[in-house]
Motif scaffolding. Structure first.
Motif, PDB file in Angstrom:
ATOM      1  N   CYS A   1       2.766 -20.239   1.638  1.00  0.00           N
ATOM      2  CA  CYS A   1       2.762 -21.488   0.875  1.00  0.00           C
ATOM      3  C   CYS A   1       3.900 -21.482  -0.139  1.00  0.00           C
ATOM      4  CB  CYS A   1       1.426 -21.718   0.186  1.00  0.00           C
ATOM      5  SG  CYS A   1       1.127 -20.736  -1.281  1.00  0.00           S
ATOM      6  N   LYS A   2       4.303 -20.284  -0.566  1.00  0.00           N
ATOM      7  CA  LYS A   2       5.524 -20.109  -1.338  1.00  0.00           C
ATOM      8  C   LYS A   2       6.459 -19.243  -0.505  1.00  0.00           C
ATOM      9  CE  LYS A   2       3.323 -20.429  -5.875  1.00  0.00           C
ATOM     10  NZ  LYS A   2       3.218 -19.840  -7.224  1.00  0.00           N
ATOM     11  N   ARG A   3       7.713 -19.222  -0.866  1.00  0.00           N
ATOM     12  CA  ARG A   3       8.689 -18.459  -0.101  1.00  0.00           C
ATOM     13  C   ARG A   3       8.315 -16.976  -0.073  1.00  0.00           C
ATOM     14  NH1 ARG A   3      14.012 -19.258   1.486  1.00  0.00           N
ATOM     15  NH2 ARG A   3      15.298 -17.394   1.602  1.00  0.00           N
ATOM     16  N   VAL A   4       8.290 -16.398   1.113  1.00  0.00           N
ATOM     17  CA  VAL A   4       7.990 -14.982   1.266  1.00  0.00           C
ATOM     18  C   VAL A   4       9.213 -14.164   0.883  1.00  0.00           C
ATOM     19  CG1 VAL A   4       7.371 -13.165   2.904  1.00  0.00           C
ATOM     20  CG2 VAL A   4       6.276 -15.415   3.065  1.00  0.00           C
ATOM     21  N   GLY A   5       9.024 -13.167   0.026  1.00  0.00           N
ATOM     22  CA  GLY A   5      10.138 -12.333  -0.418  1.00  0.00           C
ATOM     23  C   GLY A   5      10.475 -11.262   0.603  1.00  0.00           C
ATOM     24  N   ILE A   6      11.735 -10.871   0.635  1.00  0.00           N
ATOM     25  CA  ILE A   6      12.191  -9.817   1.541  1.00  0.00           C
ATOM     26  C   ILE A   6      12.906  -8.753   0.713  1.00  0.00           C
ATOM     27  CG2 ILE A   6      13.630  -9.259   3.537  1.00  0.00           C
ATOM     28  CD1 ILE A   6      13.301 -12.099   4.501  1.00  0.00           C
ATOM     29  N   SER A   7      12.275  -7.594   0.567  1.00  0.00           N
ATOM     30  CA  SER A   7      12.866  -6.510  -0.220  1.00  0.00           C
ATOM     31  C   SER A   7      12.125  -5.210   0.072  1.00  0.00           C
ATOM     32  CB  SER A   7      12.784  -6.815  -1.722  1.00  0.00           C
ATOM     33  OG  SER A   7      13.239  -5.720  -2.484  1.00  0.00           O
ATOM     34  N   SER A   8      12.886  -4.135   0.133  1.00  0.00           N
ATOM     35  CA  SER A   8      12.289  -2.803   0.276  1.00  0.00           C
ATOM     36  C   SER A   8      12.447  -1.986  -1.001  1.00  0.00           C
ATOM     37  CB  SER A   8      12.934  -2.055   1.451  1.00  0.00           C
ATOM     38  OG  SER A   8      12.685  -2.721   2.677  1.00  0.00           O
ATOM     39  N   THR A   9      13.016  -2.596  -2.042  1.00  0.00           N
ATOM     40  CA  THR A   9      13.282  -1.864  -3.286  1.00  0.00           C
ATOM     41  C   THR A   9      12.591  -2.468  -4.503  1.00  0.00           C
ATOM     42  OG1 THR A   9      15.311  -3.179  -3.577  1.00  0.00           O
ATOM     43  CG2 THR A   9      15.536  -1.058  -2.467  1.00  0.00           C
ATOM     44  N   TYR A  10      11.968  -3.638  -4.346  1.00  0.00           N
ATOM     45  CA  TYR A  10      11.359  -4.312  -5.494  1.00  0.00           C
ATOM     46  C   TYR A  10      10.149  -3.549  -6.027  1.00  0.00           C
ATOM     47  CZ  TYR A  10       9.027  -8.043  -8.158  1.00  0.00           C
ATOM     48  OH  TYR A  10       8.408  -8.789  -9.135  1.00  0.00           O
TER      49      TYR A  10
ATOM     50  N   SER B   1       0.814  -1.213   0.000  1.00  0.00           N
ATOM     51  CA  SER B   1       0.000   0.000   0.000  1.00  0.00           C
ATOM     52  C   SER B   1       0.846   1.261   0.000  1.00  0.00           C
ATOM     53  CB  SER B   1      -0.921  -0.014   1.224  1.00  0.00           C
ATOM     54  OG  SER B   1      -1.642   1.188   1.316  1.00  0.00           O
ATOM     55  N   LYS B   2       1.939   1.233   0.760  1.00  0.00           N
ATOM     56  CA  LYS B   2       2.767   2.433   0.908  1.00  0.00           C
ATOM     57  C   LYS B   2       3.618   2.703  -0.323  1.00  0.00           C
ATOM     58  CE  LYS B   2       6.322   4.418   3.926  1.00  0.00           C
ATOM     59  NZ  LYS B   2       7.152   4.204   5.149  1.00  0.00           N
ATOM     60  N   GLN B   3       4.166   1.671  -0.925  1.00  0.00           N
ATOM     61  CA  GLN B   3       5.144   1.876  -1.992  1.00  0.00           C
ATOM     62  C   GLN B   3       4.550   1.939  -3.390  1.00  0.00           C
ATOM     63  OE1 GLN B   3       8.166  -1.189  -1.467  1.00  0.00           O
ATOM     64  NE2 GLN B   3       9.336   0.137  -0.111  1.00  0.00           N
ATOM     65  N   LEU B   4       3.326   1.457  -3.566  1.00  0.00           N
ATOM     66  CA  LEU B   4       2.717   1.452  -4.895  1.00  0.00           C
ATOM     67  C   LEU B   4       1.564   2.448  -4.949  1.00  0.00           C
ATOM     68  CD1 LEU B   4       2.676  -2.377  -5.655  1.00  0.00           C
ATOM     69  CD2 LEU B   4       4.199  -0.652  -6.612  1.00  0.00           C
ATOM     70  N   THR B   5       1.715   3.449  -5.795  1.00  0.00           N
ATOM     71  CA  THR B   5       0.688   4.489  -5.917  1.00  0.00           C
ATOM     72  C   THR B   5      -0.298   4.187  -7.035  1.00  0.00           C
ATOM     73  OG1 THR B   5       2.159   5.752  -7.371  1.00  0.00           O
ATOM     74  CG2 THR B   5       2.230   6.256  -5.015  1.00  0.00           C
ATOM     75  N   ASP B   6       0.068   3.314  -7.972  1.00  0.00           N
ATOM     76  CA  ASP B   6      -0.796   2.958  -9.093  1.00  0.00           C
ATOM     77  C   ASP B   6      -1.738   1.829  -8.658  1.00  0.00           C
ATOM     78  OD1 ASP B   6      -2.001   2.045 -11.389  1.00  0.00           O
ATOM     79  OD2 ASP B   6      -0.173   1.985 -12.590  1.00  0.00           O
ATOM     80  N   PRO B   7      -3.040   2.090  -8.562  1.00  0.00           N
ATOM     81  CA  PRO B   7      -3.982   1.058  -8.091  1.00  0.00           C
ATOM     82  C   PRO B   7      -3.987  -0.187  -8.978  1.00  0.00           C
ATOM     83  CG  PRO B   7      -5.018   3.217  -8.101  1.00  0.00           C
ATOM     84  CD  PRO B   7      -3.713   3.367  -8.821  1.00  0.00           C
ATOM     85  N   ALA B   8      -3.864  -0.013 -10.286  1.00  0.00           N
ATOM     86  CA  ALA B   8      -3.887  -1.157 -11.195  1.00  0.00           C
ATOM     87  C   ALA B   8      -2.659  -2.036 -10.991  1.00  0.00           C
ATOM     88  CB  ALA B   8      -3.968  -0.680 -12.641  1.00  0.00           C
TER      89      ALA B   8
END
Length: 495
Positions: free
Chosen positions: A291-300, A271-278
């Motif tokens: 259920c799948k590996r959770v990603g860790i990134s603040s820049t993706y 919510s914070k990093q993505l301004t484009d709703p689509a």
């Protein structure tokens, strides 16, 4: 006291020079056992940290926990160590523990056969050499064999294509139109690292991953802190991160509400990093968290909002000479394809052919999914021990912590054999079957059974992950329980 020297000579052959194989070697050396060799098909040590040199490669577990408890202490520059530092750390471990003379690098083991008459393993290398050992330790890992998907027309592509674990550093990306296929852990690091360099980046996503913030920071250098203070901080950080990850495990294994902490972290960042709703909608995961590996990134996420980066969620249908075509008929023109598509994780020993008693082949026994008692021993395969085998990966925490539990267990087995009271150690079928039934029962109720991932064999079985906390595994492997093994009175071995 040289414990190993108190009994008979036990020769150990370790295949794999990553965290697992080197950990076994260090444990044997520290116990006074020097009759071992470590073989690896690559010309250098390091395993996945030798192979994965892509831009942005780093560990997504804090270095204080993703390291051996027995040191040596390493001056990590960041909380989440970059690839080059992890590889240097492993090299420092080799030097500190005098492993150099035991290493045989650039020698691929293609077959291992148990000789029932002589009670030893014969390992055959690709060069035709035969190596005999009393104990065979397979430390091949779960992430060593890259997988490239079979896409129609891929052979026609006239540009450059390679897997992320086989990065072509001779191929400059500046000014190129680059495709990254996949959105797993490697892609989350690659995309932000190359977005500034390429002319245009197209990311092909099959399913949206959960991505939580990466609380990374630079660490004080050794010159800034006294050694005692540095060591105390390291131990405190290691304990703190271990406890934090242990608290998250039940959300994955028993689907307890603690998983909500991870979900909220992912949703907040989305919510914070993505301004484009689509774009945000296309990046919102639809699978159960964990259920799948959770990603860790603040820049993706910020990288995907760039005007020169395109996210494609339509399935790929074919590759042409100069483009990737998707199911909606769109041609995405590219001149470089990076496959961040993971590894053959459920194969475990991969192309290495292992035959035990009466010629039984391990790959055939594992055709419906690998299984091993405590992830290490298999009935019919005496004195064979696996490192990072089935049911020893974790959904939260450090694989190195799990590996250390196995290393201690294998060391105890070697020293038990050195006493001369047993001809071999072979797990009883009923012990292995009971353990496998437990793993099947517990993983069925875990979140990993709810979707397709690298944790699951094509048969549907969850074969890779440990369905509990790492503390439970440490406790259950703390002692070599001889009641789990067949009686094997010593007898004169043929020379």
């Amino acid at each position: 006291m040289n414990t190993a020297a108190a009994g008979r000579r036990v020769r150990v052959a370790v295949v794999g020079a990553g965290f697992g194989g080197l950990g076994v070697a260090i444990a044997l050396k520290r116990a006074g056992h020097h009759e071992f060799v470590v073989l690896d098909k690559a010309p250098g040590i390091g395993g996945v940290w030798r192979d994965n040199t892509y831009p942005g490669a780093a560990c997504d577990v804090p270095a204080s926990l993703y390291s051996y408890s027995f040191g040596p202490r390493y001056p990590w520059s960041r909380r989440y160590a970059p690839q080059a530092e992890i590889l240097d750390y492993l090299r420092s471990c080799v030097a500190a523990h005098g492993l150099g003379p035991h290493l045989r690098l650039g020698e691929e083991v293609v077959e291992a056969v148990f000789d029932e008459e002589r009670l030893l393993w014969r390992l055959r290398t690709a060069g035709g050499e035969t190596i005999e050992a009393d104990v065979f330790v397979a430390a091949c890992g779960q992430l060593s064999r890259p997988v490239v998907p079979r896409i129609p027309g891929a052979e026609r592509f006239t540009g450059r294509a390679f897997h992320s674990a086989r990065w072509d550093h001779g191929h400059a990306l500046r000014g190129r139109r680059v495709a990254v296929v996949g959105t797993g852990a490697s892609a989350l690091q690659i995309v932000p690292a190359i977005a500034d360099e390429v002319a245009h980046l197209t990311v092909f996503q099959r399913s949206a991953p959960y991505v939580v913030p990466k609380w990374d920071r630079a660490l004080p250098t050794s010159r800034q802190l006294p050694r005692l203070v540095r060591d105390a901080r390291h131990k405190a950080a290691r304990l703190g991160w271990w406890l934090f990850n242990e608290s998250l495990v039940s959300g994955l294994t028993r689907r307890w509400p603690t998983v909500g902490l991870t979900r909220r972290g992912s949703e907040a960042q989305l919510s914070k990093q993505l301004t484009d709703p689509a774009l945000r909608e296309r990046l919102t995961p639809t699978t159960a968290i964990g259920c799948k590996r959770v990603g860790i990134s603040s820049t993706y996420y910020p990288a995907l909002q760039r005007p020169d980066v395109t996210l494609v969620t339509e399935p790929i249908t074919e590759i042409t000479e100069t483009a990737i075509r998707t199911a909606d008929g769109v041609r995405h023109e590219v001149d470089t394809i990076v496959y961040a598509t993971g590894f053959a994780t459920t194969d475990f020993l991969g192309p290495l052919r292992v035959r035990g008693r009466r010629g039984a082949e391990l790959s055939q026994l594992w055709s419906e999914g690998a299984r091993a008692h405590l992830g290490m021993t298999v009935p019919g395969f005496p004195n064979l021990f696996l490192v990072y085998g089935p049911h020893t990966n974790i959904g939260a925490g450090s694989a190195v912590y799990m590996i250390e539990s196995q290393v201690r267990y294998i060391k105890a087995a070697v020293l038990e054999l050195a006493k001369g009271n047993r001809a071999y150690l072979e797990v009883r079928p009923e012990a292995a079957e009971a353990f496998d039934a437990e793993m099947t029962r517990r993983t069925r109720r875990s979140v990993w059974a709810t979707c397709t991932s690298w944790y699951r064999h094509p048969s549907g079985r969850v074969t890779n992950n440990w369905p509990g906390q790492t503390a439970e595994y440490r406790r259950r492997t703390a002692r070599l329980d001889l009641s789990h093994f067949r009686p094997a009175l010593p007898r004169q071995r043929r020379p």
